[in-house]
Design a protein around this motif. Structure first.
Motif, PDB file in Angstrom:
ATOM      1  N   ALA A  26      -6.375   2.653  -3.617  1.00  0.00           N
ATOM      2  CA  ALA A  26      -5.380   3.719  -3.733  1.00  0.00           C
ATOM      3  C   ALA A  26      -5.639   4.442  -5.049  1.00  0.00           C
ATOM      4  N   LEU A  71       0.825  -1.196   0.000  1.00  0.00           N
ATOM      5  CA  LEU A  71       0.000   0.000   0.000  1.00  0.00           C
ATOM      6  C   LEU A  71       0.866   1.255   0.000  1.00  0.00           C
ATOM      7  N   ASP A 124      -1.185   6.803  -1.445  1.00  0.00           N
ATOM      8  CA  ASP A 124      -2.368   7.199  -2.209  1.00  0.00           C
ATOM      9  C   ASP A 124      -3.633   6.494  -1.736  1.00  0.00           C
ATOM     10  N   LEU A 125      -3.583   5.779  -0.605  1.00  0.00           N
ATOM     11  CA  LEU A 125      -4.748   5.067  -0.095  1.00  0.00           C
ATOM     12  C   LEU A 125      -5.836   6.076   0.263  1.00  0.00           C
TER      13      LEU A 125
END
Length: 181
Positions: free
Chosen positions: A24, A2, A5-6
């Protein structure tokens, strides 16, 4: 794994387990990545259209899910999840009517038992169980084994039209409390 940009995380409870869906969205790069239980299932890089949909499947039964990406002014976005063609909240409400879930602890281990009321299928810890069903005087009994323990789901009439049929899980003859999951 991850990245920074999650933008959204949802929990989806299915008969074969509870799945975490993470999304994301790189609004400067156009990147879209979908993870289910931390496993990447969709990746799109350099998407010039920042709004739209991403469709994928969740769980062992390949339940269809769609993430909707909508602009809400400027560079702000709203994300929603549809499961099986319904909004997540509607899907949860529908599952509450069509399934019954029990969370148990046996010999120090957690177990999740799910009854699909429409088919009378029983799932435990992601596995569809072998069951035997029989009609009894006051309803039905669906029997199965769980780690050497005898389980029985009794379905009886509540006596009230609004409540319908009541499902009770007996573990070695002891009544287990149902979960709200």
């Amino acid at each position: 794994m991850l990245s920074g940009d999650l933008v959204a995380v949802w929990e989806v409870a299915l008969s074969d387990g509870v799945y975490t869906v993470e999304f994301a969205h790189g609004t400067t790069t156009g990147k879209r990545v979908v993870y289910v239980n931390r496993k990447e299932v969709v990746r799109r890089d350099w998407m010039f259209k920042l709004v739209g949909r991403e469709t994928f499947t969740v769980g062992g039964t390949n339940t269809r899910a769609t993430i909707n990406i909508e602009a809400v002014g400027g560079f702000a976005y709203e994300y929603s999840l549809d499961v099986d063609g319904m909004s997540l909240q509607r899907f949860i409400n529908n599952r509450a009517k069509t399934t019954q879930t029990w969370l148990l602890q046996l010999e120090g281990e957690d177990h999740r038992v799910v009854l699909e009321k429409d088919t009378m299928d029983v799932w435990c810890d992601g596995q569809k169980m072998d069951t035997t069903g029989e009609f009894v005087e006051d309803g039905t009994e669906t029997r199965f084994s769980l780690g050497g323990h005898e389980c029985c789901i009794k379905a009886t009439s509540s006596g009230r039209k609004k409540s319908g049929i009541v499902h009770v899980l007996l573990l070695d003859g002891e009544k287990m409390a149902a979960s709200m999951q």
